[in-house]
Design an enzyme around this catalytic site. Structure first.
Site, PDB file in Angstrom:
ATOM      1  N   HIS A 122      78.264  71.610  42.690  1.00  0.00           N
ATOM      2  CA  HIS A 122      79.510  71.601  41.909  1.00  0.00           C
ATOM      3  C   HIS A 122      80.096  70.186  42.017  1.00  0.00           C
ATOM      4  CE1 HIS A 122      83.772  72.561  41.113  1.00  0.00           C
ATOM      5  NE2 HIS A 122      83.350  73.696  40.583  1.00  0.00           N
ATOM      6  N   ASP A 199      78.763  74.468  51.446  1.00  0.00           N
ATOM      7  CA  ASP A 199      79.760  74.904  50.464  1.00  0.00           C
ATOM      8  C   ASP A 199      79.533  76.394  50.234  1.00  0.00           C
ATOM      9  OD1 ASP A 199      81.150  75.611  48.208  1.00  0.00           O
ATOM     10  OD2 ASP A 199      80.563  73.871  47.020  1.00  0.00           O
ATOM     11  N   GLN A 202      80.648  80.217  46.848  1.00  0.00           N
ATOM     12  CA  GLN A 202      80.032  81.334  46.116  1.00  0.00           C
ATOM     13  C   GLN A 202      79.253  82.276  47.024  1.00  0.00           C
ATOM     14  OE1 GLN A 202      80.745  81.989  43.094  1.00  0.00           O
ATOM     15  NE2 GLN A 202      81.597  80.064  42.373  1.00  0.00           N
ATOM     16  N   LYS A 225      88.456  82.856  45.242  1.00  0.00           N
ATOM     17  CA  LYS A 225      87.156  83.414  44.838  1.00  0.00           C
ATOM     18  C   LYS A 225      86.760  84.569  45.762  1.00  0.00           C
ATOM     19  CE  LYS A 225      85.463  78.925  43.252  1.00  0.00           C
ATOM     20  NZ  LYS A 225      85.308  79.001  41.807  1.00  0.00           N
ATOM     21  N   CYS A 363      81.202  72.862  35.825  1.00  0.00           N
ATOM     22  CA  CYS A 363      81.467  71.790  36.798  1.00  0.00           C
ATOM     23  C   CYS A 363      80.181  71.375  37.509  1.00  0.00           C
ATOM     24  CB  CYS A 363      82.533  72.189  37.811  1.00  0.00           C
ATOM     25  SG  CYS A 363      84.136  72.389  37.072  1.00  0.00           S
TER      26      CYS A 363
HETATM   27  N1  PMP Z   1      81.914  74.678  44.997  1.00  0.00           N
HETATM   28  C1  PMP Z   1      81.421  75.719  44.313  1.00  0.00           C
HETATM   29  C2  PMP Z   1      80.005  76.139  44.554  1.00  0.00           C
HETATM   30  C3  PMP Z   1      82.230  76.389  43.399  1.00  0.00           C
HETATM   31  O1  PMP Z   1      81.741  77.424  42.717  1.00  0.00           O
HETATM   32  C4  PMP Z   1      83.564  75.953  43.207  1.00  0.00           C
HETATM   33  C5  PMP Z   1      84.468  76.637  42.198  1.00  0.00           C
HETATM   34  N2  PMP Z   1      83.872  76.886  40.958  1.00  0.00           N
HETATM   35  C6  PMP Z   1      84.029  74.881  43.960  1.00  0.00           C
HETATM   36  C7  PMP Z   1      83.178  74.263  44.838  1.00  0.00           C
HETATM   37  C8  PMP Z   1      85.443  74.397  43.831  1.00  0.00           C
HETATM   38  O2  PMP Z   1      86.327  75.392  44.258  1.00  0.00           O
HETATM   39  P1  PMP Z   1      87.912  75.216  44.121  1.00  0.00           P
HETATM   40  O3  PMP Z   1      88.149  74.812  42.691  1.00  0.00           O
HETATM   41  O4  PMP Z   1      88.456  76.564  44.427  1.00  0.00           O
HETATM   42  O5  PMP Z   1      88.326  74.179  45.084  1.00  0.00           O
END
Ligand code: PMP
Length: 404
Positions: A122, A199, A202, A225, A363
């Site tokens: 991401h 990270d 997910q 999430k 993203c």
């Molecule tokens: N890493 C991953 C794998 C994600 O899916 C996301 C959110 N789509 C993020 C980072 C960023 O998360 P946040 O916007 O809640 O900080």
């Protein structure tokens, strides 16, 4: 066992209609809906014990402080951390990674040192490190993926060298659903004395996680999430690492003493929590994690895996549908395109049928470039979704296809 109708009744939003159609919410990788207990907790905190924490001698302040620190212990237990000092509250995954990137690179990296990420990260696990390229001179190295969109571990091994300072990798790809073998990545990195950040944005809501067994050095996730509130996240770090990192933000709470000549810093975890903490958010996140713990992360993993398999099977009955992310090791996400139908058109038309999916680059633009697509349609599942909802998705897609 998952009692779906009981669970669905815990989420008031799931019974609403959009455009007069029952809502089919399949955008859980972007954010999950909230069970009533989480929203009740937020209300209760504001109505019964709202006060600034850690500073006050009065009753409300003490109660609010206790709630915040109890939440920290809930989160410690949820991910199996050794100590609650290892749990830092942040605004989310993004802020947690920025915290580590900024403080770690400042403390440990010199120009041309290397940080290894992967092709499926991401933007939140790319850009914070790129910002450090300008500040500390570190360089990014990228683990490539194979044609099933899995990490190529042999290539990872080749990237490690004396300049490698940290590996930062996603547990589950938000764009593909690929579940990475983080245990192996961590083992390989540790054999070279290199720390690893996972990270878990997910993964933490989909499967049991034990940071001590995993042996990661840092692990990050977002509350929103994981059925919790927006604007609340977690950084886990091994105490030995967090003690070595300098503070990130300066302000109240993170200091031990301040003078114009010299300021000394507070101990963990407060060293990293400048300013008034979101004690309402932390308590509500703890409630959310208790809620999913009560269902059982093993039960959730089993049920969501069934849903994913069913969805994959059904989607593949659609002519011309191509899935991006075809690893046998996947979690809760299915990303796809159909012939030359634009992902945005598909998303818009499904929306009119009450079906919420995500479209675009998720993203993960570098990943889209590698796969030579502009974006995909993504359906992502929660334990509150049903096979009937998958059927609605498939029927909806077939209708869209027939219109083109
Ligand atoms: N890493 C991953 C794998 C994600 O899916 C996301 C959110 N789509 C993020 C980072 C960023 O998360 P946040 O916007 O809640 O900080």
């Amino acid at each position: 066992m998952i009692d779906i109708s009981k669970i669905r009744s815990d989420f008031p939003i799931l019974s609403r209609k959009v455009y007069g159609k029952p809502l089919v919410y399949l955008d859980n990788a972007a954010t999950t809906q909230k069970p009533k207990c989480v929203v009740d907790k937020i209300e209760k905190m504001y109505f019964t014990l709202n006060a600034n924490i850690h500073r006050g001698v009065h009753y409300l302040s003490q109660q609010a402080t206790e709630a915040h620190e109890a939440a920290r212990i809930t989160i410690q237990k949820f991910i199996g951390a050794k100590s609650s000092n290892e749990i830092i509250f942040t605004r989310g995954t993004t802020e947690s990674i920025n915290l580590v990137a900024s403080t770690y690179c400042r403390e440990f990296c010199k120009p041309n040192d290397e940080i290894i990420v992967s092709a499926m990260e991401h933007h939140s696990n790319i850009v914070p490190w790129q910002l450090q390229e300008d500040i500390t001179g570190v360089k990014l190295q990228v683990i490539p993926i194979n044609d099933r969109q899995e990490l190529i571990v042999e290539e990872f091994k080749k990237k490690i060298n004396v300049r490698t300072k940290l590996v930062s990798i996603t547990h589950v790809s938000n764009a593909l659903g690929t579940l990475n073998d983080v245990n192996e990545i961590i083992k390989i990195a540790h054999a070279h004395g290199i720390p690893v950040l996972i990270d878990a944005a997910q993964s933490v809501q989909h499967m049991p996680i034990d940071v001590q067994k995993m042996d990661c050095d840092f692990l990050v996730f977002s509350g929103h999430k994981a059925y919790g509130p927006t604007g609340m996240g977690v950084l886990y770090g091994k105490e030995e690492w967090l003690n070595k990192l300098p503070p990130y933000h300066g302000g109240g709470e993170m200091i031990s003493s301040v003078s114009f000549e010299k300021t000394t810093f507070n101990e963990l975890p407060f060293k990293f929590e400048a300013g008034t903490p979101d004690f309402v958010g932390s308590s509500a996140l703890a409630t959310a994690l208790d809620y999913i713990s009560n269902i059982g992360l093993d039960n959730i993993a089993r049920y969501e895996q069934e849903l994913l398999e069913y969805a994959t099977e059904q989607l593949l009955t659609i002519d011309g549908l191509k899935i991006y992310g075809t690893s046998p090791h996947k979690n809760s996400v299915v990303s796809f395109l159909i012939n030359d139908i634009h992902h945005y058109d598909m998303g818009m038309m499904l929306d009119k049928m009450g079906i919420a999916v995500r479209t675009g680059h998720h993203c993960a633009q570098p990943l889209m470039d590698i796969m030579k697509v502009e974006g995909t349609v993504r359906a992502s599942f929660s334990f509150y979704n049903t096979k009937e909802e998958v059927d609605s998705l498939v029927a909806g897609i077939k209708r869209v296809v027939s219109m083109f």
